[in-house]
Design a protein around this motif. Structure first.
Motif, PDB file in Angstrom:
ATOM      1  N   SER A  18       0.795  -1.228   0.000  1.00 37.49           N
ATOM      2  CA  SER A  18       0.000   0.000   0.000  1.00 37.49           C
ATOM      3  C   SER A  18       0.829   1.280   0.000  1.00 37.49           C
ATOM      4  O   SER A  18       0.605   2.148  -0.852  1.00 37.49           O
ATOM      5  N   PRO A  19       1.792   1.458   0.907  1.00 34.41           N
ATOM      6  CA  PRO A  19       2.538   2.733   0.897  1.00 34.41           C
ATOM      7  C   PRO A  19       3.282   2.977  -0.404  1.00 34.41           C
ATOM      8  O   PRO A  19       3.268   4.086  -0.945  1.00 34.41           O
ATOM      9  N   HIS A  20       3.944   1.937  -0.924  1.00 31.99           N
ATOM     10  CA  HIS A  20       4.726   2.117  -2.151  1.00 31.99           C
ATOM     11  C   HIS A  20       3.810   2.439  -3.331  1.00 31.99           C
ATOM     12  O   HIS A  20       4.077   3.372  -4.098  1.00 31.99           O
ATOM     13  N   PHE A  21       2.740   1.669  -3.505  1.00 34.40           N
ATOM     14  CA  PHE A  21       1.861   1.871  -4.654  1.00 34.40           C
ATOM     15  C   PHE A  21       1.219   3.256  -4.607  1.00 34.40           C
ATOM     16  O   PHE A  21       1.077   3.921  -5.641  1.00 34.40           O
ATOM     17  N   LEU A  22       0.831   3.703  -3.413  1.00 33.35           N
ATOM     18  CA  LEU A  22       0.247   5.041  -3.297  1.00 33.35           C
ATOM     19  C   LEU A  22       1.255   6.111  -3.692  1.00 33.35           C
ATOM     20  O   LEU A  22       0.903   7.110  -4.318  1.00 33.35           O
ATOM     21  N   THR A  23       2.530   5.897  -3.350  1.00 36.67           N
ATOM     22  CA  THR A  23       3.573   6.836  -3.751  1.00 36.67           C
ATOM     23  C   THR A  23       3.729   6.865  -5.266  1.00 36.67           C
ATOM     24  O   THR A  23       3.879   7.932  -5.868  1.00 36.67           O
ATOM     25  N   VAL A  24       3.675   5.682  -5.889  1.00 35.97           N
ATOM     26  CA  VAL A  24       3.775   5.601  -7.351  1.00 35.97           C
ATOM     27  C   VAL A  24       2.637   6.375  -8.007  1.00 35.97           C
ATOM     28  O   VAL A  24       2.860   7.224  -8.888  1.00 35.97           O
ATOM     29  N   VAL A  25       1.415   6.090  -7.582  1.00 39.97           N
ATOM     30  CA  VAL A  25       0.251   6.733  -8.200  1.00 39.97           C
ATOM     31  C   VAL A  25       0.286   8.238  -7.985  1.00 39.97           C
ATOM     32  O   VAL A  25       0.043   9.025  -8.920  1.00 39.97           O
TER      33      VAL A  25
END
Length: 393
Positions: A18-25
């Motif tokens: 969750s934290p990484h993907f939210l940063t990507v988006v």
């Protein structure tokens, strides 16, 4: 040289946390908003009316107008011209001037900016796009309209004016949308559906080009790839025909992603596209043809499904699931080579994330590529699925 690890790299295993993907988006969205502001400023600077859905606060536009390098780099002023609006399927999606596909009498060229001499060629809502990780060239295009079918087909008749692709000609078209979806026309049909039937495609309104004759030679369905393969010939009236393959993958929903068994079929479809493009056994002068020319790929707008497919194939190529390009990019490609983003590099926490890097570079070459958050996640999931398949064999 493509690497072929047996298991997924560490960055990919944790990419959907969750934290990484939210940063990507969040990061990709912020950078695309900055590009969109520059695109809008380029239209304002050239006295073109700003497109709907492209509202940018006045103070941001004012600051951008002083950043002439950004405005020029992300300019869409050619495609935003009023007289070309009927050639755009969607009012808010127009190609970058510097990477747009230009159809000229001498070949298929690449624009070099709004003031480029190439701007005199025929317009098509399409961009030259190069994979960041994989290195292959594509033409990312909107689906043809009735009034752009002639220009679209002309790409298949002319040589590519690329320093590393001399005498090459596009001979594969990938379509990722059905012609009609949910009762809406998504793609104009530009060749017959009955083998042996011939259509005449008139030139652009006011154009001096001769009509084109398009004939469906044969069609087949490849079940494992869920793909309809049409062999089509096209010629100027009275001229020598050339043959191309049209590959329709109709299991990818609009604004969505394939699910269930369609995901496995999409991986097989990606491999089938590569095999088809490299197969010259049925073409005259096969030994002299480019072994791996660029491919045209379109969905409806030419950004969401199209961008996702190119990003996925690039990463599949990087990790050895697909073959490397026969003519890899070189350092002397001049204006054709990829240049670093004017927005600067991605943040440090995304430096190893090749999916984020790939999407960001695709968006540098055509606006809005990989349009939806779900499509971003889909690329990670499909790459993981390819590694799982490899480990199971």
């Amino acid at each position: 040289m493509a690497s072929t690890p047996s298991s997924a790299p560490e960055w990919l295993k944790h990419a959907l946390s969750s934290p990484h993907f939210l940063t990507v988006v969040r990061t990709l969205s912020e950078r695309e908003r900055a590009r969109n502001a520059a695109r809008t400023a380029s239209c304002q600077r050239s006295n073109s009316k700003a497109r709907r859905g492209s509202y940018t606060p006045a103070h941001i536009l004012s600051s951008l107008l002083h950043k002439t390098d950004h405005v020029e780099h992300y300019s869409v002023s050619v495609g935003a011209q009023r007289d070309l609006q009927p050639c755009n399927r969607y009012v808010d999606i127009t190609p970058y001037d510097r990477t747009r596909v230009v159809v000229s009498s001498s070949g298929v060229e690449r624009g070099g900016g709004s003031s480029s001499s190439s701007s005199a060629g025929r317009y098509l809502n399409a961009n030259w796009v190069r994979e960041l990780a994989g290195g292959k060239w594509w033409i990312a295009s909107q689906a043809p309209l009735p009034n752009t079918a002639h220009a679209f087909l002309s790409i298949l008749l002319r040589p590519i004016a690329h320093p590393a692709l001399r005498h090459a000609r596009v001979r594969t078209v990938v379509q990722l949308t059905q012609n009609v979806e949910n009762g809406m026309r998504k793609a104009h049909v530009y060749f017959p559906d009955t083998p042996g039937e011939r259509w005449v495609v008139p030139p652009d309104e006011g154009g001096a080009e001769p009509p084109l004759e398009v004939t469906l030679e044969r069609t087949a369905y490849v079940a494992e790839a869920k793909c309809t393969v049409s062999t089509v010939s096209v010629a100027q009236q009275g001229g020598q025909p050339v043959v191309f393959k049209h590959l329709l993958y109709a299991s990818w929903p609009d604004h969505g992603v394939p699910t269930g068994e369609d995901r496995a079929s999409l991986l097989r479809f990606a491999r089938f596209v590569e095999e088809t493009n490299r197969d010259v056994s049925e073409l005259p002068g096969g030994e002299e043809l480019d072994p791996d020319p660029p491919i045209i790929v379109n969905c409806s707008a030419g950004v969401g499904r199209t961008g996702s497919f190119i990003a996925l194939t690039s990463l599949l190529r990087k990790y050895g699931f697909l073959p490397p390009p026969a003519s890899p990019p070189s350092s002397d490609d001049g204006e054709w080579k990829l240049t670093p983003s004017l927005l600067g590099p991605l943040p440090e926490e995304l430096r190893e994330d090749l999916v984020a890097q790939e999407i960001d570079m695709l968006r540098e070459q055509r606006p809005w590529m990989v349009q939806k958050e779900g499509q971003v996640a889909f690329i990670y999931e499909m790459l993981l699925a390819a590694f799982e398949e490899r480990e199971a064999t």
